[in-house]
Design an enzyme around this catalytic site. Structure first.
Site, PDB file in Angstrom:
ATOM      1  N   CYS A  60      -3.671   9.153  -6.717  1.00  0.00           N
ATOM      2  CA  CYS A  60      -4.628   8.733  -5.683  1.00  0.00           C
ATOM      3  C   CYS A  60      -5.955   9.463  -5.877  1.00  0.00           C
ATOM      4  CB  CYS A  60      -4.104   9.000  -4.277  1.00  0.00           C
ATOM      5  SG  CYS A  60      -5.349   8.505  -3.059  1.00  0.00           S
ATOM      6  N   ASN A  85     -14.101   2.690  -3.226  1.00  0.00           N
ATOM      7  CA  ASN A  85     -13.119   2.932  -2.167  1.00  0.00           C
ATOM      8  C   ASN A  85     -12.975   4.411  -1.861  1.00  0.00           C
ATOM      9  OD1 ASN A  85     -10.741   4.086  -3.741  1.00  0.00           O
ATOM     10  ND2 ASN A  85     -11.103   2.191  -4.873  1.00  0.00           N
ATOM     11  N   LYS A 115       0.853  -1.199   0.000  1.00  0.00           N
ATOM     12  CA  LYS A 115       0.000   0.000   0.000  1.00  0.00           C
ATOM     13  C   LYS A 115       0.886   1.246   0.000  1.00  0.00           C
ATOM     14  CE  LYS A 115      -3.831   2.468   0.943  1.00  0.00           C
ATOM     15  NZ  LYS A 115      -4.725   2.787  -0.169  1.00  0.00           N
ATOM     16  N   GLY A 128      -6.053  -6.586  -8.175  1.00  0.00           N
ATOM     17  CA  GLY A 128      -6.388  -5.688  -7.076  1.00  0.00           C
ATOM     18  C   GLY A 128      -7.568  -6.202  -6.290  1.00  0.00           C
TER      19      GLY A 128
HETATM   20  C1  DHB Z   1      -6.753   4.881  -2.477  1.00  0.00           C
HETATM   21  C2  DHB Z   1      -5.624   5.139  -3.173  1.00  0.00           C
HETATM   22  C3  DHB Z   1      -5.509   4.646  -4.430  1.00  0.00           C
HETATM   23  O1  DHB Z   1      -4.409   4.891  -5.147  1.00  0.00           O
HETATM   24  C4  DHB Z   1      -6.557   3.884  -4.976  1.00  0.00           C
HETATM   25  O2  DHB Z   1      -6.459   3.372  -6.203  1.00  0.00           O
HETATM   26  C5  DHB Z   1      -7.670   3.651  -4.270  1.00  0.00           C
HETATM   27  C6  DHB Z   1      -7.778   4.146  -3.003  1.00  0.00           C
HETATM   28  C7  DHB Z   1      -6.892   5.446  -1.127  1.00  0.00           C
HETATM   29  O3  DHB Z   1      -5.993   5.299  -0.299  1.00  0.00           O
HETATM   30  O4  DHB Z   1      -7.910   6.070  -0.893  1.00  0.00           O
END
Ligand code: DHB
Length: 297
Positions: free
Chosen positions: A127, A66, A42, A259
């Site tokens: 992100c 997410n 992560k 993923g």
């Molecule tokens: C998050 C970050 C990411 O790069 C992604 O693809 C999905 C979620 C996050 O931490 O919110």
């Protein structure tokens, strides 16, 4: 299925994507990490982040929403507590780096570059869930970060893009500033409405989404990027079985990354490796390399 690329031996082209498996925790003993081509931690920021207010994840049949907000323990805690658990794994380790500013990416890399057994770095320039997270659409950010990164490390650098809009000029820029591999792609940005509460499901309103539904969107990005630049690509988005993996490989992906599929079944990554191996044997091929981009016209 093994192959050598950028001086790294990969057992196969299957990568565990950054995000869904966090830093191992609940997945030890469930995901067979060491049979994978590579695993991606992560994204790490300089300081620990608690992320966005919950809820953070919503899993539906075809979509995983997410709104995590880069929750992570920070670079120092990763180095002292997490890296030691993985450093002797027999798979390539990829450290994903995030930051609130261009300089934070470089600061984080300075520290992580000292870890001998990290094989590659991934720059999360995309992100979806933090304000200002889309560095990948800012030419100056791409130039500044990549120039700095290439001064700090000799290890290969992956740049992870958002699939939103026309990414080709930005991919071209990243390649010209030394990106070794392009990751396509991070989560597209969407929204989920809670119909009981008559309001957006997530506090931050907009959210990333992944899962089966994103495959055609991101496959198109892989296809057009490969067609334009013939560059090394990680395909990521909606890969649930070896047929999805083949669509990505035929469209130009040198690697395929899994993923949110692990939210449905921990065994999907190893099943894909097993089925790909069987497919290649049938095609009388030692590895997938002759098939990369074969459908691109
Ligand atoms: C998050 C970050 C990411 O790069 C992604 O693809 C999905 C979620 C996050 O931490 O919110």
């Amino acid at each position: 299925m093994k192959f050598k690329f950028l001086n790294i031996e990969f057992k196969n082209p299957v990568i565990l994507a950054s995000g869904p498996w966090w830093f191992g925790e609940e997945y030890f003993g469930k995901i067979n990490f060491q049979i994978l081509g590579a695993i991606t931690f992560k994204s790490l920021t300089k300081n620990e982040r608690i992320g966005n207010p919950p809820p953070n994840i919503l899993i539906e049949e075809y979509v995983v929403y997410n709104s995590v907000g880069l929750k992570n323990p920070g670079v120092d805690k990763f180095i002292s507590e997490i890296y030691p658990k993985f450093k002797n794994f027999e798979t390539a380790l990829i450290c994903s780096i995030a930051g609130h500013s261009e300089d934070e990416f470089l600061e984080n890399l300075e520290k992580l570059n000292k870890l001998e057994n990290i094989s590659l770095f991934e720059l999360n320039l995309s992100c979806p869930n933090v304000d200002g997270g889309l560095f990948c659409f800012n030419e100056n950010s791409i130039k500044y970060i990549l120039k700095g990164v290439k001064n700090i490390t000799k290890k290969p650098v992956i740049v992870k893009f958002s699939p939103e809009g026309n990414i080709l000029p930005y991919v071209e820029l990243a390649l010209s500033y030394g990106a070794d591999i392009i990751n396509l792609a991070n989560s597209p940005i969407g929204i989920k409405i809670d119909i009981e509460k008559k309001k957006p499901y997530f506090e931050k309103v907009f959210c990333g989404f992944s899962g089966r539904a994103v495959k055609p969107i991101i496959l198109k990005k892989v296809y057009e990027t490969y067609k334009a630049f013939k560059c090394p690509i990680i395909g990521l988005g909606g890969i649930f079985d070896y047929k999805d993996a083949l669509e990505y490989i035929f469209s130009g992906a040198l690697f395929i990354s899994i993923g949110s599929a692990i939210y449905y079944d921990y065994k999907i990554p190893e099943k894909i490796i097993f089925d790909l191996e069987k497919y290649l044997k049938n095609e009388k091929l030692d590895n997938h390399l002759p098939l990369v981009g074969i459908a691109v016209k």
